[in-house]
Scaffold this motif. Sequence first.
Motif, short mmCIF file in Angstrom:
data_model
loop_
_atom_site.label_atom_id
_atom_site.label_comp_id
_atom_site.label_asym_id
_atom_site.label_seq_id
_atom_site.Cartn_x
_atom_site.Cartn_y
_atom_site.Cartn_z
N GLY A 132 0.82 -1.21 0.00
CA GLY A 132 0.00 0.00 0.00
C GLY A 132 0.85 1.25 0.00
N ALA A 133 1.90 1.27 0.81
CA ALA A 133 2.80 2.43 0.87
C ALA A 133 3.53 2.61 -0.46
CB ALA A 133 3.80 2.26 2.01
N TRP A 134 3.98 1.50 -1.06
CA TRP A 134 4.71 1.58 -2.33
C TRP A 134 3.80 2.13 -3.43
CZ3 TRP A 134 4.80 -0.10 -7.35
CH2 TRP A 134 6.02 -0.02 -8.02
N LEU A 135 2.59 1.60 -3.53
CA LEU A 135 1.65 2.08 -4.54
C LEU A 135 1.25 3.53 -4.27
CD1 LEU A 135 -0.64 -1.08 -4.85
CD2 LEU A 135 1.03 -0.27 -6.55
N GLY A 136 1.06 3.88 -3.00
CA GLY A 136 0.71 5.24 -2.63
C GLY A 136 1.80 6.24 -2.98
N ALA A 137 3.05 5.86 -2.77
CA ALA A 137 4.18 6.74 -3.07
C ALA A 137 4.28 7.05 -4.57
CB ALA A 137 5.48 6.12 -2.57
N ARG A 138 3.69 6.21 -5.38
CA ARG A 138 3.73 6.40 -6.83
C ARG A 138 2.41 6.96 -7.37
NH1 ARG A 138 7.01 3.53 -4.62
NH2 ARG A 138 9.11 3.24 -5.40
N GLY A 139 1.54 7.35 -6.47
CA GLY A 139 0.28 7.95 -6.88
C GLY A 139 -0.72 6.96 -7.45
N LEU A 140 -0.52 5.68 -7.20
CA LEU A 140 -1.40 4.65 -7.75
C LEU A 140 -2.49 4.22 -6.77
CD1 LEU A 140 1.30 2.42 -9.45
CD2 LEU A 140 -0.33 3.95 -10.58
N LEU A 141 -2.35 4.63 -5.53
CA LEU A 141 -3.31 4.23 -4.50
C LEU A 141 -3.44 5.37 -3.51
CD1 LEU A 141 -4.97 1.73 -3.47
CD2 LEU A 141 -2.99 1.17 -2.07
N ASP A 142 -4.66 5.63 -3.09
CA ASP A 142 -4.91 6.63 -2.06
C ASP A 142 -4.10 6.23 -0.83
OD1 ASP A 142 -6.08 7.89 0.23
OD2 ASP A 142 -7.80 8.39 -1.02
N PRO A 143 -3.36 7.19 -0.25
CA PRO A 143 -2.55 6.85 0.93
C PRO A 143 -3.34 6.20 2.06
CG PRO A 143 -2.00 9.04 0.15
CD PRO A 143 -3.20 8.58 -0.65
N SER A 144 -4.62 6.47 2.13
CA SER A 144 -5.43 5.84 3.18
C SER A 144 -6.04 4.52 2.71
CB SER A 144 -6.55 6.79 3.61
OG SER A 144 -7.42 7.04 2.52
#
Length: 189
Positions: free
Chosen positions: A39-51
Amino acid sequence: MEPQLVDERPAEIRLVQDFINTLDIEAGDDDVATADELGAWLGARGLLDPSGHVDPTEHRLALDLREALRHLLREGHDRVPDAAVETLNELAAGLPIRVRFDEAGRAAVAPGVPGVRGALGAILGQVAVAMSTGSWGRLKACSSHSCQWIFYDRSKNRSGRWCSMRVCGNRSKTRSYRRRRGAEPAQLH
């Protein structure tokens, strides 16, 4: 002030290569070993909402996709086994993507749904873009079985075999030399 390094990889390759290389086989490090890390990896790339939440099934899907893509690259671009294609097709069936157009009318691949499945769909979309632009052919798995790092082959004739000539290439050449030396009959003095 330190000079900025320029990333020469085509944009469509970066995300895919970085995703596959979340597992460093040689070091045994996995940047997405848990659902939270994914989740953190995808979030850092703008692919997943950080929450956004990643459930265990989605985490397993991401790991399966990563290894299927590594397998595809490890086998080479000319001799892809049917099993690899079948696995990728099964995974892709559940990862929706769509085409979006920007204000200039240029098409781009985008997630078809929000969440992890959409993020993984975006990664697969970049694979399709890379294949259509020809940059996919330069993405390779290191020939060293203990390494398998995915690298972008910058050689003119696309003949790169190792992620690093200084490390994996040197090891391979040294092993070959030692095998040849060991196979030669002992010389009499």
